[in-house]
Design an enzyme around this catalytic site. Sequence first.
Site, PDB file in Angstrom:
ATOM      1  N   ASP A  35       3.697   1.957  -0.937  1.00 28.18           N
ATOM      2  CA  ASP A  35       4.555   2.117  -2.118  1.00 28.18           C
ATOM      3  C   ASP A  35       3.775   2.579  -3.346  1.00 28.18           C
ATOM      4  O   ASP A  35       4.234   3.457  -4.087  1.00 28.18           O
ATOM      5  CB  ASP A  35       5.261   0.804  -2.453  1.00 28.18           C
ATOM      6  CG  ASP A  35       6.403   0.482  -1.499  1.00 28.18           C
ATOM      7  OD1 ASP A  35       6.703   1.325  -0.635  1.00 28.18           O
ATOM      8  OD2 ASP A  35       6.980  -0.616  -1.624  1.00 28.18           O
TER       9      ASP A  35
ATOM     10  N   GLY B  30       0.768  -1.230   0.000  1.00 22.75           N
ATOM     11  CA  GLY B  30       0.000   0.000   0.000  1.00 22.75           C
ATOM     12  C   GLY B  30       0.805   1.288   0.000  1.00 22.75           C
ATOM     13  O   GLY B  30       0.634   2.134  -0.890  1.00 22.75           O
TER      14      GLY B  30
ATOM     15  N   GLU C 258      -0.107 -13.193   1.091  1.00 22.56           N
ATOM     16  CA  GLU C 258      -0.879 -13.141  -0.154  1.00 22.56           C
ATOM     17  C   GLU C 258      -0.136 -13.844  -1.274  1.00 22.56           C
ATOM     18  O   GLU C 258      -0.719 -14.635  -2.026  1.00 22.56           O
ATOM     19  CB  GLU C 258      -1.134 -11.690  -0.560  1.00 22.56           C
ATOM     20  CG  GLU C 258      -2.224 -10.980   0.193  1.00 22.56           C
ATOM     21  CD  GLU C 258      -2.433  -9.568  -0.318  1.00 22.56           C
ATOM     22  OE1 GLU C 258      -3.137  -8.809   0.364  1.00 22.56           O
ATOM     23  OE2 GLU C 258      -1.894  -9.222  -1.388  1.00 22.56           O
TER      24      GLU C 258
ATOM     25  N   GLY D  80     -15.708  -4.972   8.871  1.00 23.90           N
ATOM     26  CA  GLY D  80     -15.972  -6.046   9.807  1.00 23.90           C
ATOM     27  C   GLY D  80     -15.624  -7.423   9.269  1.00 23.90           C
ATOM     28  O   GLY D  80     -15.647  -8.404  10.013  1.00 23.90           O
TER      29      GLY D  80
END
Length: 213
Positions: free
Chosen positions: A73, A71, A136, A102
């Site tokens: 970067d 994020g 990920e 949530g």
Amino acid sequence: MGHVGEFFLTTINDFFFFFFSFILFVLAFVLCCCWGHITVLERTQASAASASCPSCSDSGFRYDVFISFRGPDTRNGFTSHLFYTLRRAKIRTFMDHELEKGEDIAGGLFDAIEGAKILVVVFSENYASSTWCLDELAKIMECRRRGRGHRVLPVFYGVKPVEVRRQTGRYEAALVMHQNGSQEKGIAEKVKRWRDALTEAASLFGYDSDVVR
């Protein structure tokens, strides 16, 4: 600053804007081509996926593209431009802001990875400093190895493929920090899994911000 200096800066800015736009265009074009040419055989293979990957069932993929990125970067630059370029082309694209408030983050991201046809990994300078990104990536490469129709496209933004593939420089420093700075049981095995995923992903055909490979 004189007129010559101002003209020089304007020219440089225009050049980088053109170059940036060109890279985005090429990448978006390739993604569109990949999205439009999934074969009948690949869809048949995807339909045979086990119940452990419900997103890959015969109902098809929920997303055309999933983007994995660091994020700080690239979120407010390259990645957001890529996301909206693909959205304008009517390509169903997932970024982490698509998660519902949530919702379990890890579960939501992994479900989105399993449910995406093309998995884009934007490798940047600090990608490996995030354990979220590394998890990920490990999931992305796991999906690819299962042979359920996923396609992985690495993008090297400000880093060389060899740095990612061999884990040198910032990537090596980040992985060492993760291993030495954690008391988590099994961290050595986890770091090895991250290293294997980095090597595998960076060995695939992709694009870098300096040279289109």
